[in-house]
Every structure is written in structure tokens, then in C-alpha cells.
Design a protein around this motif. Structure first.
Motif, PDB file in Angstrom:
ATOM      1  N   TRP A 163       0.838  -1.193   0.000  1.00 13.19           N
ATOM      2  CA  TRP A 163       0.000   0.000   0.000  1.00 13.19           C
ATOM      3  C   TRP A 163       0.875   1.245   0.000  1.00 13.19           C
ATOM      4  CZ3 TRP A 163       0.336  -3.539   3.936  1.00 13.19           C
ATOM      5  CH2 TRP A 163       0.876  -3.096   5.160  1.00 13.19           C
ATOM      6  N   GLN A 164       0.252   2.326  -0.418  1.00 12.63           N
ATOM      7  CA  GLN A 164       0.924   3.619  -0.573  1.00 12.63           C
ATOM      8  C   GLN A 164       2.179   3.495  -1.438  1.00 12.63           C
ATOM      9  OE1 GLN A 164      -1.325   5.748  -0.375  1.00 12.63           O
ATOM     10  NE2 GLN A 164      -0.314   7.234   0.971  1.00 12.63           N
ATOM     11  N   GLU A 165       1.990   2.817  -2.584  1.00 12.06           N
ATOM     12  CA  GLU A 165       2.997   2.704  -3.621  1.00 12.06           C
ATOM     13  C   GLU A 165       2.274   2.801  -4.962  1.00 12.06           C
ATOM     14  OE1 GLU A 165       3.378  -2.110  -4.040  1.00 12.06           O
ATOM     15  OE2 GLU A 165       4.285  -1.171  -2.271  1.00 12.06           O
ATOM     16  N   PRO A 166       2.968   3.089  -6.046  1.00 10.98           N
ATOM     17  CA  PRO A 166       2.276   3.193  -7.340  1.00 10.98           C
ATOM     18  C   PRO A 166       1.544   1.904  -7.696  1.00 10.98           C
ATOM     19  CG  PRO A 166       4.486   4.102  -7.492  1.00 10.98           C
ATOM     20  CD  PRO A 166       4.402   3.422  -6.159  1.00 10.98           C
ATOM     21  N   VAL A 167       0.331   2.060  -8.242  1.00  5.83           N
ATOM     22  CA  VAL A 167      -0.463   0.918  -8.693  1.00  5.83           C
ATOM     23  C   VAL A 167      -0.999   1.235 -10.085  1.00  5.83           C
ATOM     24  CG1 VAL A 167      -1.122   0.261  -6.337  1.00  5.83           C
ATOM     25  CG2 VAL A 167      -2.622   1.790  -7.668  1.00  5.83           C
ATOM     26  N   TYR A 168      -1.591   0.226 -10.713  1.00  6.14           N
ATOM     27  CA  TYR A 168      -2.136   0.397 -12.054  1.00  6.14           C
ATOM     28  C   TYR A 168      -3.620   0.058 -12.068  1.00  6.14           C
ATOM     29  CZ  TYR A 168       2.641   0.814 -13.729  1.00  6.14           C
ATOM     30  OH  TYR A 168       3.923   1.240 -13.929  1.00  6.14           O
ATOM     31  N   LEU A 169      -4.413   0.962 -12.657  1.00  3.17           N
ATOM     32  CA  LEU A 169      -5.832   0.730 -12.889  1.00  3.17           C
ATOM     33  C   LEU A 169      -6.067   0.624 -14.385  1.00  3.17           C
ATOM     34  CD1 LEU A 169      -7.475   3.340 -10.470  1.00  3.17           C
ATOM     35  CD2 LEU A 169      -6.944   0.939 -10.005  1.00  3.17           C
ATOM     36  N   ARG A 170      -7.085  -0.123 -14.782  1.00  7.61           N
ATOM     37  CA  ARG A 170      -7.407  -0.255 -16.205  1.00  7.61           C
ATOM     38  C   ARG A 170      -7.774   1.105 -16.788  1.00  7.61           C
ATOM     39  NH1 ARG A 170      -7.946  -4.941 -13.852  1.00  7.61           N
ATOM     40  NH2 ARG A 170      -7.696  -6.876 -15.039  1.00  7.61           N
ATOM     41  N   GLY A 171      -7.269   1.351 -18.018  1.00 11.24           N
ATOM     42  CA  GLY A 171      -7.442   2.655 -18.618  1.00 11.24           C
ATOM     43  C   GLY A 171      -8.439   2.688 -19.749  1.00 11.24           C
ATOM     44  N   ALA A 172      -8.837   3.913 -20.127  1.00 11.31           N
ATOM     45  CA  ALA A 172      -9.798   4.122 -21.208  1.00 11.31           C
ATOM     46  C   ALA A 172      -9.113   4.129 -22.570  1.00 11.31           C
ATOM     47  CB  ALA A 172     -10.544   5.438 -20.996  1.00 11.31           C
ATOM     48  N   THR A 173      -7.981   4.829 -22.686  1.00 12.69           N
ATOM     49  CA  THR A 173      -7.296   4.959 -23.976  1.00 12.69           C
ATOM     50  C   THR A 173      -5.935   4.281 -23.975  1.00 12.69           C
ATOM     51  OG1 THR A 173      -6.415   7.104 -23.279  1.00 12.69           O
ATOM     52  CG2 THR A 173      -8.472   7.111 -24.540  1.00 12.69           C
ATOM     53  N   ALA A 174      -5.509   3.793 -22.849  1.00 11.31           N
ATOM     54  CA  ALA A 174      -4.298   2.991 -22.723  1.00 11.31           C
ATOM     55  C   ALA A 174      -4.658   1.795 -21.840  1.00 11.31           C
ATOM     56  CB  ALA A 174      -3.167   3.803 -22.098  1.00 11.31           C
ATOM     57  N   ALA A 175      -3.853   0.758 -21.924  1.00 14.31           N
ATOM     58  CA  ALA A 175      -4.183  -0.450 -21.153  1.00 14.31           C
ATOM     59  C   ALA A 175      -4.263  -0.153 -19.660  1.00 14.31           C
ATOM     60  CB  ALA A 175      -3.145  -1.536 -21.436  1.00 14.31           C
ATOM     61  N   TRP A 176      -3.351   0.694 -19.165  1.00  8.69           N
ATOM     62  CA  TRP A 176      -3.274   0.949 -17.725  1.00  8.69           C
ATOM     63  C   TRP A 176      -3.041   2.427 -17.460  1.00  8.69           C
ATOM     64  CZ3 TRP A 176      -4.623  -3.152 -14.945  1.00  8.69           C
ATOM     65  CH2 TRP A 176      -4.432  -4.416 -15.497  1.00  8.69           C
ATOM     66  N   VAL A 177      -3.551   2.886 -16.328  1.00  5.31           N
ATOM     67  CA  VAL A 177      -3.261   4.222 -15.806  1.00  5.31           C
ATOM     68  C   VAL A 177      -2.497   4.034 -14.501  1.00  5.31           C
ATOM     69  CG1 VAL A 177      -4.201   6.394 -14.943  1.00  5.31           C
ATOM     70  CG2 VAL A 177      -5.348   5.196 -16.820  1.00  5.31           C
ATOM     71  N   ARG A 178      -1.319   4.627 -14.432  1.00  8.34           N
ATOM     72  CA  ARG A 178      -0.526   4.524 -13.207  1.00  8.34           C
ATOM     73  C   ARG A 178      -1.037   5.545 -12.205  1.00  8.34           C
ATOM     74  NH1 ARG A 178       6.106   4.830 -12.532  1.00  8.34           N
ATOM     75  NH2 ARG A 178       6.208   3.342 -10.802  1.00  8.34           N
ATOM     76  N   VAL A 179      -1.269   5.094 -10.984  1.00  8.63           N
ATOM     77  CA  VAL A 179      -1.770   5.969  -9.919  1.00  8.63           C
ATOM     78  C   VAL A 179      -0.753   5.978  -8.783  1.00  8.63           C
ATOM     79  CG1 VAL A 179      -3.679   6.485  -8.357  1.00  8.63           C
ATOM     80  CG2 VAL A 179      -4.125   5.267 -10.513  1.00  8.63           C
ATOM     81  N   HIS A 180      -0.268   7.161  -8.457  1.00  7.96           N
ATOM     82  CA  HIS A 180       0.658   7.325  -7.346  1.00  7.96           C
ATOM     83  C   HIS A 180      -0.104   7.815  -6.111  1.00  7.96           C
ATOM     84  CE1 HIS A 180       3.360   7.640 -10.833  1.00  7.96           C
ATOM     85  NE2 HIS A 180       4.329   7.249 -10.025  1.00  7.96           N
ATOM     86  N   PRO A 181       0.349   7.458  -4.927  1.00  3.74           N
ATOM     87  CA  PRO A 181      -0.224   8.069  -3.728  1.00  3.74           C
ATOM     88  C   PRO A 181      -0.140   9.584  -3.836  1.00  3.74           C
ATOM     89  CG  PRO A 181       1.237   6.260  -3.137  1.00  3.74           C
ATOM     90  CD  PRO A 181       1.423   6.485  -4.613  1.00  3.74           C
ATOM     91  N   GLY A 182      -1.238  10.261  -3.557  1.00  2.00           N
ATOM     92  CA  GLY A 182      -1.257  11.718  -3.629  1.00  2.00           C
ATOM     93  C   GLY A 182      -1.721  12.277  -4.949  1.00  2.00           C
ATOM     94  N   ASP A 183      -1.916  11.421  -5.978  1.00  2.46           N
ATOM     95  CA  ASP A 183      -2.612  11.885  -7.177  1.00  2.46           C
ATOM     96  C   ASP A 183      -4.053  12.213  -6.799  1.00  2.46           C
ATOM     97  OD1 ASP A 183      -0.359  11.458  -8.702  1.00  2.46           O
ATOM     98  OD2 ASP A 183      -1.079   9.599  -9.616  1.00  2.46           O
ATOM     99  N   PHE A 184      -4.759  12.906  -7.683  1.00  2.00           N
ATOM    100  CA  PHE A 184      -6.161  13.225  -7.408  1.00  2.00           C
ATOM    101  C   PHE A 184      -7.048  12.394  -8.327  1.00  2.00           C
ATOM    102  CE2 PHE A 184     -10.119  15.342  -6.876  1.00  2.00           C
ATOM    103  CZ  PHE A 184     -10.082  15.795  -5.570  1.00  2.00           C
ATOM    104  N   VAL A 185      -8.097  11.826  -7.761  1.00  2.00           N
ATOM    105  CA  VAL A 185      -9.012  10.964  -8.518  1.00  2.00           C
ATOM    106  C   VAL A 185     -10.408  11.571  -8.489  1.00  2.00           C
ATOM    107  CG1 VAL A 185      -9.999   8.656  -8.728  1.00  2.00           C
ATOM    108  CG2 VAL A 185      -7.642   8.933  -7.941  1.00  2.00           C
ATOM    109  N   LEU A 186     -10.982  11.700  -9.670  1.00  2.00           N
ATOM    110  CA  LEU A 186     -12.339  12.236  -9.820  1.00  2.00           C
ATOM    111  C   LEU A 186     -13.146  11.256 -10.649  1.00  2.00           C
ATOM    112  CD1 LEU A 186     -14.137  14.803  -9.329  1.00  2.00           C
ATOM    113  CD2 LEU A 186     -13.410  15.563 -11.597  1.00  2.00           C
ATOM    114  N   ALA A 187     -14.358  10.963 -10.206  1.00  3.36           N
ATOM    115  CA  ALA A 187     -15.233  10.060 -10.958  1.00  3.36           C
ATOM    116  C   ALA A 187     -16.665  10.543 -10.837  1.00  3.36           C
ATOM    117  CB  ALA A 187     -15.109   8.624 -10.444  1.00  3.36           C
TER     118      ALA A 187
END
Length: 223
Positions: free
Chosen positions: A149-173
Motif C-alpha cells: 500500500w501507498q505505492e504506485p499501482v495500475y488501474l485499467r485505462g480508457a485509452t491505454a491499457a493501464w493508468v498509473r496511480v501514485h499516492p497523492g494523485d487526485f481521482v475524480l469520478a
């Protein structure tokens, strides 16, 4: 670094703009692949906004009645943060009602789960926003475990296979989907998205006053 008050204010402001405008701004800034896959859809609530707190796991058969690492990971989350759950799980639940309640006690404002969730009726009743890839009644204990936890992870992306998410990025949905704003771009993206949102408000008002769409675009520019 932002103070707690600044983080709360930024989250409040982001909650007032849409993901479409944020995605457009990211395009303009040369970050076109920050959108999340449409499979990551709302299962509870319609909108979430917050700072990324990342949790990663994997399928790993085990004995016992709990996941100590999952509990430890959840203890670290704080106010105005969104729990980001990632990993290689399939068919099992990463996240349910009791975890959500525990996270909310610590100030968590939602979750994005690139995997399975359950207890949807109760998540909705509690008003806890969750975007997830699938739903399942099958628990993770003995099948899937938190590995970091609190390390970079990958979520499935819309226009690329993966989106890299770092702790402290901002997420809006929201109703249109999800988007990840890199931490270094948060303030620039927010300011530009607010400006774009204000322009759209002006266009809608002008249309109601009787201007044609062509006239509005000539006056306000394309959005």
C-alpha cells in the motif's frame, strides 16, 4: 505539500467540476491517457473526488480467518482520501460494507476498486461512493490478499491499457467515468477545469436566451 485545509479545499473545488472537463484539460497538457476504463463504474453513489491512497493485492491461497495486511493498510488512510484498490484478483471481493465503514471513520471519501465489491445495498444505504469493476458475493479471505500500500499501482485505462496511480494523485469520478490527475498537475488542472466549467455555464445561459449554438461558439469558443 498541501496542508490539510488546502487538500480539503481542493477536493471541494474538484467536486464541482466534471470529469469531461478535467479530461479535456489533461489532453491540453499532454496527458491524454489519464481516463479510467468504462468497466470501472459506479456501484454506490454517482460521484467521488479525493486524493489517492493506494492498496494493492493478488490472488494468493491461504489459511486463516483474516488479512492482517489489509487491516494495516486501511489504518493508514486519512481525511479527503479515496481508497484505490488494485491487483490481479478475479471473481472475489476486495471491498465491502465493513471496510467502507472503517475507512469512513478515518475520513475516507470513497473507493475505486479495480476488482470486486459486495454489500452494495448497504454501501448505497450508507451513502459511500464506490466505483468498481465487478460485483460478487465471494469473499477474499483465503483467496486474495493485500501485498502493499501507498505505492504506485495500475488501474485499467480508457485509452491505454493501464493508468498509473501514485499516492497523492487526485481521482475524480462521476456519471461519465473516472480520471486520474497527477499530483504535480493538480492545481493547474483544477484552475483550467473551473474556467472551462464557467464557460459552459455561460453557453447554456446564452442558449436559453435564444442564441444559436453557432453564435455561442463564436462568442465563447469551442469547449
Amino acid at each position: 505539500m498541501h496542508t490539510a485545509e488546502q487538500r480539503a479545499e481542493i477536493r471541494r473545488r474538484f467536486a464541482a467540476v466534471g470529469t469531461s472537463n478535467v479530461a479535456d484539460v489533461l489532453d491540453d497538457l499532454g496527458r491524454p491517457d489519464q481516463g479510467l476504463a468504462p468497466s470501472l463504474a459506479a456501484v454506490s453513489g454517482e460521484r467521488l473526488a479525493g486524493w489517492a491512497y493506494t492498496i494493492r493485492g493478488q490472488m494468493r491461497p491461504s489459511e486463516g480467518t483474516g488479512d492482517a495486511a489489509k487491516m494495516q493498510a486501511c489504518q493508514g488512510i486519512g481525511p479527503d482520501e479515496v481508497a484505490i484498490w488494485a491487483g490481479d484478483g478475479h471473481g472475489v471481493c476486495y471491498f465491502g460494507e465493513l471496510i467502507a465503514l472503517g475507512l469512513r471513520e478515518r475520513g475516507c471519501v470513497g473507493a475505486v476498486v479495480d476488482g470486486g465489491v459486495r454489500d452494495l445495498r448497504w454501501l448505497r444505504q450508507h451513502g459511500f461512493p464506490v466505483f468498481a469493476r465487478y460485483r460478487t458475493p465471494v469473499q477474499s479471505i483465503g483467496r486474495w490478499a493485500v501485498t502493499g500500500w501507498q505505492e504506485p499501482v495500475y488501474l485499467r485505462g480508457a485509452t491505454a491499457a493501464w493508468v498509473r496511480v501514485h499516492p497523492g494523485d487526485f481521482v475524480l469520478a462521476d456519471e461519465d467515468g473516472g480520471v486520474v490527475v497527477p499530483a504535480a498537475l493538480v492545481e493547474d488542472v483544477l484552475t483550467a477545469a473551473e474556467r472551462l466549467t464557467a464557460t459552459e455555464v455561460s453557453i447554456r445561459a446564452a442558449l436559453l436566451e435564444g442564441l444559436s449554438l453557432a453564435e455561442c461558439l463564436a462568442r465563447f469558443g469551442h469547449v
